[in-house]
Motif scaffolding. Structure first.
Motif, PDB file in Angstrom:
ATOM      1  N   SER A  49      41.980  -7.698 -33.587  1.00 48.36           N
ATOM      2  CA  SER A  49      42.303  -6.400 -33.002  1.00 48.36           C
ATOM      3  C   SER A  49      43.318  -6.577 -31.888  1.00 48.36           C
ATOM      4  N   GLY A  50      43.947  -5.495 -31.518  1.00 48.73           N
ATOM      5  CA  GLY A  50      44.949  -5.520 -30.456  1.00 48.73           C
ATOM      6  C   GLY A  50      45.515  -4.132 -30.256  1.00 48.73           C
ATOM      7  N   THR A  51      46.751  -4.059 -29.782  1.00 53.39           N
ATOM      8  CA  THR A  51      47.416  -2.777 -29.604  1.00 53.39           C
ATOM      9  C   THR A  51      48.841  -2.876 -30.127  1.00 53.39           C
ATOM     10  N   GLU A  52      49.329  -1.788 -30.675  1.00 53.25           N
ATOM     11  CA  GLU A  52      50.720  -1.727 -31.103  1.00 53.25           C
ATOM     12  C   GLU A  52      51.439  -0.702 -30.234  1.00 53.25           C
ATOM     13  N   LEU A  53      52.513  -1.141 -29.601  1.00 51.07           N
ATOM     14  CA  LEU A  53      53.333  -0.254 -28.783  1.00 51.07           C
ATOM     15  C   LEU A  53      54.508   0.220 -29.623  1.00 51.07           C
ATOM     16  N   THR A  58      50.950   3.690 -27.130  1.00 53.97           N
ATOM     17  CA  THR A  58      50.106   2.557 -27.454  1.00 53.97           C
ATOM     18  C   THR A  58      49.029   2.975 -28.445  1.00 53.97           C
ATOM     19  N   TYR A  59      48.937   2.255 -29.545  1.00 52.36           N
ATOM     20  CA  TYR A  59      47.961   2.538 -30.590  1.00 52.36           C
ATOM     21  C   TYR A  59      46.984   1.372 -30.705  1.00 52.36           C
ATOM     22  N   PRO A  60      45.674   1.627 -30.642  1.00 55.34           N
ATOM     23  CA  PRO A  60      44.722   0.546 -30.888  1.00 55.34           C
ATOM     24  C   PRO A  60      44.746   0.173 -32.364  1.00 55.34           C
ATOM     25  N   VAL A  61      44.766  -1.114 -32.673  1.00 60.21           N
ATOM     26  CA  VAL A  61      44.786  -1.555 -34.067  1.00 60.21           C
ATOM     27  C   VAL A  61      43.654  -2.543 -34.313  1.00 60.21           C
ATOM     28  N   THR A  79      48.202  -8.907 -28.835  1.00 66.45           N
ATOM     29  CA  THR A  79      46.870  -9.376 -29.197  1.00 66.45           C
ATOM     30  C   THR A  79      46.256 -10.130 -28.035  1.00 66.45           C
ATOM     31  N   ARG A  80      44.973 -10.420 -28.154  1.00 62.34           N
ATOM     32  CA  ARG A  80      44.271 -11.206 -27.150  1.00 62.34           C
ATOM     33  C   ARG A  80      44.064 -12.618 -27.673  1.00 62.34           C
ATOM     34  N   SER A  81      44.055 -13.590 -26.759  1.00 64.02           N
ATOM     35  CA  SER A  81      43.926 -14.986 -27.173  1.00 64.02           C
ATOM     36  C   SER A  81      42.592 -15.263 -27.851  1.00 64.02           C
ATOM     37  N   ASP A  82      41.545 -14.475 -27.463  1.00 66.60           N
ATOM     38  CA  ASP A  82      40.242 -14.688 -28.074  1.00 66.60           C
ATOM     39  C   ASP A  82      40.039 -13.847 -29.329  1.00 66.60           C
ATOM     40  N   GLN A  83      41.025 -12.987 -29.656  1.00 67.41           N
ATOM     41  CA  GLN A  83      40.944 -12.173 -30.864  1.00 67.41           C
ATOM     42  C   GLN A  83      42.292 -12.160 -31.573  1.00 67.41           C
ATOM     43  N   PRO A  84      42.730 -13.303 -32.106  1.00 65.48           N
ATOM     44  CA  PRO A  84      44.028 -13.334 -32.806  1.00 65.48           C
ATOM     45  C   PRO A  84      44.025 -12.393 -34.003  1.00 65.48           C
ATOM     46  N   VAL A  85      45.197 -11.893 -34.307  1.00 62.37           N
ATOM     47  CA  VAL A  85      45.353 -10.945 -35.414  1.00 62.37           C
ATOM     48  C   VAL A  85      45.941 -11.663 -36.623  1.00 62.37           C
ATOM     49  N   THR A  86      45.298 -11.467 -37.768  1.00 65.54           N
ATOM     50  CA  THR A  86      45.863 -11.908 -39.042  1.00 65.54           C
ATOM     51  C   THR A  86      46.341 -10.662 -39.771  1.00 65.54           C
ATOM     52  N   ARG A  87      47.546 -10.723 -40.298  1.00 62.07           N
ATOM     53  CA  ARG A  87      48.107  -9.525 -40.915  1.00 62.07           C
ATOM     54  C   ARG A  87      49.045  -9.884 -42.058  1.00 62.07           C
TER      55      ARG A  87
END
Length: 404
Positions: A49-53, A58-61, A79-87
């Motif tokens: 999870s993270g955010t897209e600007l 800003t959109y939560p994703v 993204t956050r270091s403890d919650q990397p995003v795979t996409r």
């Protein structure tokens, strides 16, 4: 030297892949710099999870979120270091997409519809179908067969049809605190344009539009970058400019009829906003015929135009695109602005953007380059020139001034 924001072009991006449709499965950690491109980009979140600007919003994703970014979007994924995003990430040529999707009537609106959000949270069924489509595309892309380009675009159009259907059902709401509501802002701006010549308070306008003063203050600030009083003053100054274009009204008459309590107050406000005295402005802008001048409070088209510019100033606007959105001719648009505001389209758009930028510059955490992008400029050089033309100083000089 890289452009700010980063800018990628298809002729330097697709050449090495041998096709104008690229797809990859990647993991992202931390913040990628703000960027834009002259092709299209799809981002489908598979994990994390993270955010897209995107264009200042800003959109939560999270898993199942998909975004489609166009050349007019300044965006990045955080993204956050403890919650990397795979996409899955897919980039493709806008022109080639329209060519392959020509059999689909909604192909263009899937990209150009400004009334829907660019980020969508897919249903579980649509998410699983999208993953299947992108897995197929990735397999096709890595095989490098002779018909790879056609097969990729057939799958891409299939996904865009799914995305457009989900998009019309409602996208992800921006994560900006107390995100502005279009109708409330439109009603408030219309009310201010109607009542600006009277004594007007935030509470008065809030009562007229059915909102609390605190909510209205936040909504107006989020859209215009100005507090309520600064916005009212700006509208009063614009109307004063109309009257100064005529030869007969005295400064006392103009001050009284544009909501200023005295000539002295009007004089100070005018110099602050226009960088010249009312007399100097009048000498520059006397009109050939007084009959040509309109009055902002009486012209229904002008407040609609100003409202639209306030809501969309951070987009790549042109007179033609704005006229199309408002349902008027480009010629009528130019005349409406000239005879009601005594300015050109580019001047009024610059004024709105720079006033918004002034609010952003109060935040020391934002660089001048970031402020430029948030205010709708492609690069910092263009922004600095526009800022100097509007305010008579650079953004850095404005930022270093002591607050009044």
């Amino acid at each position: 030297m890289p452009r700010i924001p980063l800018y990628y072009q298809d002729d330097e991006f697709f050449e090495e892949f041998g096709t104008s449709c690229y797809i990859n499965h990647e993991k992202m950690v931390d913040v990628f710099p703000l960027y834009r491109h002259d092709f299209m980009e799809i981002s489908l979140i598979v994990e994390g999870s993270g955010t897209e600007l995107c264009n200042g919003r800003t959109y939560p994703v999270q898993e199942g979120c998909v975004s489609v970014s166009a050349p007019w979007h300044f965006h990045t994924l955080n993204t956050r270091s403890d919650q990397p995003v795979t996409r899955f990430i897919c980039e493709f040529s806008l022109q080639d997409y329209l060519h392959y999707a020509s059999v689909w009537p909604d192909a263009r609106s899937a990209l150009f519809d400004s009334h829907v959000e660019p980020v969508v949270q897919l249903s579980e069924q649509d998410y699983q179908r999208s993953c299947s489509i992108f897995n197929d595309m990735y397999e096709i892309f890595t095989q490098k067969g002779e018909d790879r380009q056609v097969r990729l675009y057939l799958k891409l159009v299939e996904f865009m049809m799914l995305f457009h259907r989900a998009q019309k059902q409602g996208g992800v709401q921006p994560g900006r605190p107390d995100a502005p509501r279009d109708q409330l802002v439109q009603d408030a701006l219309r009310c201010i344009h109607k009542l600006y010549s009277q004594e007007l308070t935030l509470a008065d306008v809030a009562r007229e539009v059915g909102a609390s003063p605190a909510t209205l203050r936040e909504q107006l600030l989020a859209y215009t970058g100005q507090d309520f009083q600064a916005l009212v003053t700006e509208i009063r100054i614009r109307n004063a400019c109309v009257l100064l274009g005529l030869k007969t009204p005295t400064l006392k008459y103009i001050a009284h009829n544009t909501g200023f309590g005295s000539v002295q107050t009007f004089y100070r406000a005018f110099q602050n906003y226009k960088g010249m005295t009312p007399e100097e402005y009048r000498k520059r802008h006397w009109m050939e015929s007084e009959g040509k001048a309109g009055y902002l409070m009486c012209n229904n088209e002008i407040w609609q135009l100003l409202t639209y510019l306030h809501l969309h100033f951070d987009e790549p606007l042109t007179p033609e695109s704005v006229a199309h959105e408002l349902g008027i001719s480009t010629s009528n648009l130019h005349k409406t602005i000239k005879y009601n505001l005594m300015e050109s389209f580019s001047e009024i758009l610059r004024e709105i953007r720079i006033n918004y930028a002034c609010g952003l510059l109060m935040n020391p955490g934002l660089s001048v380059e970031q402020v430029a992008v948030e205010a709708g400029y492609n690069n910092s050089k263009t922004f600095i020139r526009a800022f100097q033309a509007e305010k008579g100083c650079t953004p850095s000089e404005f930022r270093s001034r002591e607050p009044e």
